[in-house]
Design a protein around this motif. Structure first.
Motif, short mmCIF file in Angstrom:
data_model
loop_
_atom_site.label_atom_id
_atom_site.label_comp_id
_atom_site.label_asym_id
_atom_site.label_seq_id
_atom_site.Cartn_x
_atom_site.Cartn_y
_atom_site.Cartn_z
N ARG A 89 0.83 -1.21 0.00
CA ARG A 89 0.00 0.00 0.00
C ARG A 89 0.87 1.26 0.00
NH1 ARG A 89 -4.79 -2.21 2.21
NH2 ARG A 89 -5.02 -4.22 1.15
N GLY A 90 1.91 1.24 0.81
CA GLY A 90 2.79 2.39 0.87
C GLY A 90 3.53 2.63 -0.44
N LEU A 91 3.93 1.56 -1.11
CA LEU A 91 4.65 1.68 -2.37
C LEU A 91 3.77 2.35 -3.42
CD1 LEU A 91 7.21 1.14 -3.98
CD2 LEU A 91 6.32 -1.14 -4.52
N SER A 92 2.49 1.99 -3.45
CA SER A 92 1.56 2.60 -4.39
C SER A 92 1.45 4.11 -4.15
CB SER A 92 0.18 1.94 -4.27
OG SER A 92 -0.75 2.55 -5.13
N GLN A 93 1.36 4.52 -2.89
CA GLN A 93 1.30 5.94 -2.56
C GLN A 93 2.60 6.64 -2.93
OE1 GLN A 93 -0.22 6.69 1.47
NE2 GLN A 93 -0.98 4.59 1.47
N PHE A 94 3.72 6.00 -2.64
CA PHE A 94 5.03 6.57 -2.95
C PHE A 94 5.17 6.81 -4.45
CE2 PHE A 94 9.60 5.72 -3.91
CZ PHE A 94 10.14 6.83 -3.27
N GLN A 95 4.72 5.86 -5.27
CA GLN A 95 4.79 6.02 -6.72
C GLN A 95 3.98 7.23 -7.17
OE1 GLN A 95 3.49 1.87 -7.46
NE2 GLN A 95 5.23 1.72 -8.83
N SER A 96 2.82 7.41 -6.59
CA SER A 96 1.96 8.54 -6.98
C SER A 96 2.61 9.87 -6.62
CB SER A 96 0.60 8.43 -6.30
OG SER A 96 -0.09 7.27 -6.73
N LEU A 97 3.22 9.95 -5.44
CA LEU A 97 3.84 11.20 -5.01
C LEU A 97 5.05 11.54 -5.89
CD1 LEU A 97 3.71 10.77 -1.12
CD2 LEU A 97 2.27 12.23 -2.55
N ALA A 131 5.52 10.56 -8.99
CA ALA A 131 5.00 10.90 -10.31
C ALA A 131 4.53 12.36 -10.36
CB ALA A 131 3.87 9.96 -10.70
N GLU A 132 3.87 12.81 -9.29
CA GLU A 132 3.41 14.20 -9.22
C GLU A 132 4.60 15.16 -9.24
OE1 GLU A 132 0.88 14.69 -5.89
OE2 GLU A 132 -0.66 13.32 -6.64
N ALA A 133 5.67 14.80 -8.55
CA ALA A 133 6.85 15.64 -8.55
C ALA A 133 7.50 15.69 -9.93
CB ALA A 133 7.85 15.15 -7.51
N GLN A 134 7.55 14.55 -10.59
CA GLN A 134 8.14 14.50 -11.93
C GLN A 134 7.32 15.29 -12.94
OE1 GLN A 134 8.31 10.19 -12.16
NE2 GLN A 134 10.55 10.21 -11.95
N GLY A 144 5.86 18.01 -12.26
CA GLY A 144 5.92 19.42 -11.89
C GLY A 144 4.80 19.88 -10.99
N LYS A 145 4.00 18.95 -10.46
CA LYS A 145 2.88 19.33 -9.60
C LYS A 145 3.31 19.58 -8.16
CE LYS A 145 -0.41 16.68 -12.37
NZ LYS A 145 -1.38 15.55 -12.38
N ARG A 146 4.52 19.14 -7.81
CA ARG A 146 5.06 19.38 -6.46
C ARG A 146 6.52 19.79 -6.59
NH1 ARG A 146 1.96 17.00 -2.23
NH2 ARG A 146 0.40 15.51 -2.96
N ASP A 147 6.89 20.90 -5.92
CA ASP A 147 8.30 21.22 -5.83
C ASP A 147 8.93 20.40 -4.72
OD1 ASP A 147 7.49 22.42 -3.46
OD2 ASP A 147 7.70 24.46 -4.20
N ARG A 148 10.24 20.58 -4.51
CA ARG A 148 10.91 19.73 -3.53
C ARG A 148 10.31 19.87 -2.14
NH1 ARG A 148 17.02 20.67 -1.80
NH2 ARG A 148 15.96 22.04 -0.32
N LYS A 149 10.05 21.10 -1.72
CA LYS A 149 9.50 21.31 -0.38
C LYS A 149 8.17 20.60 -0.21
CE LYS A 149 8.05 24.90 2.88
NZ LYS A 149 7.89 26.37 3.11
N ALA A 150 7.29 20.72 -1.21
CA ALA A 150 5.99 20.07 -1.14
C ALA A 150 6.11 18.56 -1.18
CB ALA A 150 5.09 20.56 -2.28
N LEU A 151 7.06 18.07 -1.99
CA LEU A 151 7.28 16.63 -2.06
C LEU A 151 7.75 16.09 -0.73
CD1 LEU A 151 7.54 13.94 -3.58
CD2 LEU A 151 9.83 14.67 -4.29
N VAL A 152 8.72 16.76 -0.10
CA VAL A 152 9.23 16.29 1.18
C VAL A 152 8.13 16.27 2.22
CG1 VAL A 152 10.80 16.84 3.09
CG2 VAL A 152 11.60 17.01 0.72
#
Length: 278
Positions: free
Chosen positions: A170-178, A180-183, A185-193
């Motif tokens: 379950r965690g891996l699926s969430q991690f992939q989504s986060l 992907a959003e960063a790649q 451009g939907k999240r900058d580094r601060k938002a991704l962290v």
């Protein structure tokens, strides 16, 4: 229980500037003496937290060596068997690799051939290829020879790599989504962290877990609290006590953040930014 998720960029990759994203929860007795992440020595310079338990001093669960960019992390294997008190400390497997001139493959093959006694564990080593701007990773547990890990997304807790717990899936699926959003451009580094730390703090229990039951053995029943990404024992003495986020760009720039708590439940944050080889 510990848990880690990481993304390894492929050799030819147009998805963005990131070579590695790694997040990890360290679960441990909150009373166990531990030093937060800091630079350990200067030759080589190693960034890691440190176990201060008598007889285990200097071991760690996760570390990165600045000069070469080598990285390693360890999770203990969850079983229903009692630990052998005569076994060597597993945390030194990480620091020994970071201190050695060997590649991950050579180092793990040496452990595979050794007659030293260790309690069960998983160990992931990563070698930085500055020319290609990527990491090459290897996985090892004592019952099998080391294996190279392909690029992409990976999750590992206190289970064999190919037999994940529900919370790992379950965690891996969430991690992939986060990621992907960063790649995208939907999240900058601060938002991704911030999003990754939030993910690491999830307390939803993914139980019952058949793999966890198999590892616990026929005479044991796993505690439900172990089925969450962020672990808290009913008596408050065991749980997630360190959370780490590492982001490495293809030019070798590293962002490293650790959030750690003491037995008094006080959280502290430690951030480091540097470039591999400088």
């Amino acid at each position: 229980m510990c848990i880690a998720f990481f993304y390894l960029a492929p050799e030819k990759d147009d998805s963005g500037p990131v070579a590695l994203i790694l997040v990890m929860n360290r679960d441990e007795d909150l009373r166990r003496p531990t030093e937060p992440a800091r630079w350990l020595g200067h030759d080589p310079p190693i960034l890691a937290g440190r176990d201060l338990t008598e007889g285990r001093e200097g071991g760690t669960w996760l570390g990165l060596e600045k000069r070469t960019g080598k990285l390693a992390f360890l999770t203990n294997m969850y079983t229903g068997e009692a630990l052998n008190p005569q076994a060597h400390g597993r945390g030194h497997l990480v620091t020994d690799f970071l201190n050695s001139p060997q590649s991950g493959t050579d180092y793990l093959n040496g452990i595979f051939r050794t007659d030293k006694l260790f309690n069960p564990f998983n160990l992931v080593t990563m070698d930085w290829d500055g020319y290609a701007g990527r990491y090459q990773a290897q996985y090892f547990r004592p019952t099998q020879a080391p294996n190279s890990l392909c690029s992409g997304f990976h999750g590992l807790s206190n289970h064999p790599y190919t037999q994940p717990f529900l919370k790992t899936e379950r965690g891996l699926s969430q991690f992939q989504s986060l990621v992907a959003e960063a790649q995208d451009g939907k999240r900058d580094r601060k938002a991704l962290v911030e999003a990754l730390i939030t993910m690491l703090h999830q307390k939803e229990r993914h139980v019952p877990d058949e793999q966890m039951k198999r590892q616990a053995g026929p005479d044991a029943e796993p505690h439900d609290c172990l089925g969450s990404i962020f672990v808290e024992s009913p008596n408050g003495e065991y749980g997630t006590r360190a959370q780490t986020v590492i982001i490495v760009n293809k030019n070798g720039k590293v962002y490293f953040q650790e959030r750690a708590r003491s037995a008094e439940e006080d959280w502290s944050s430690h951030e480091f930014e540097f470039t591999i080889g400088e």
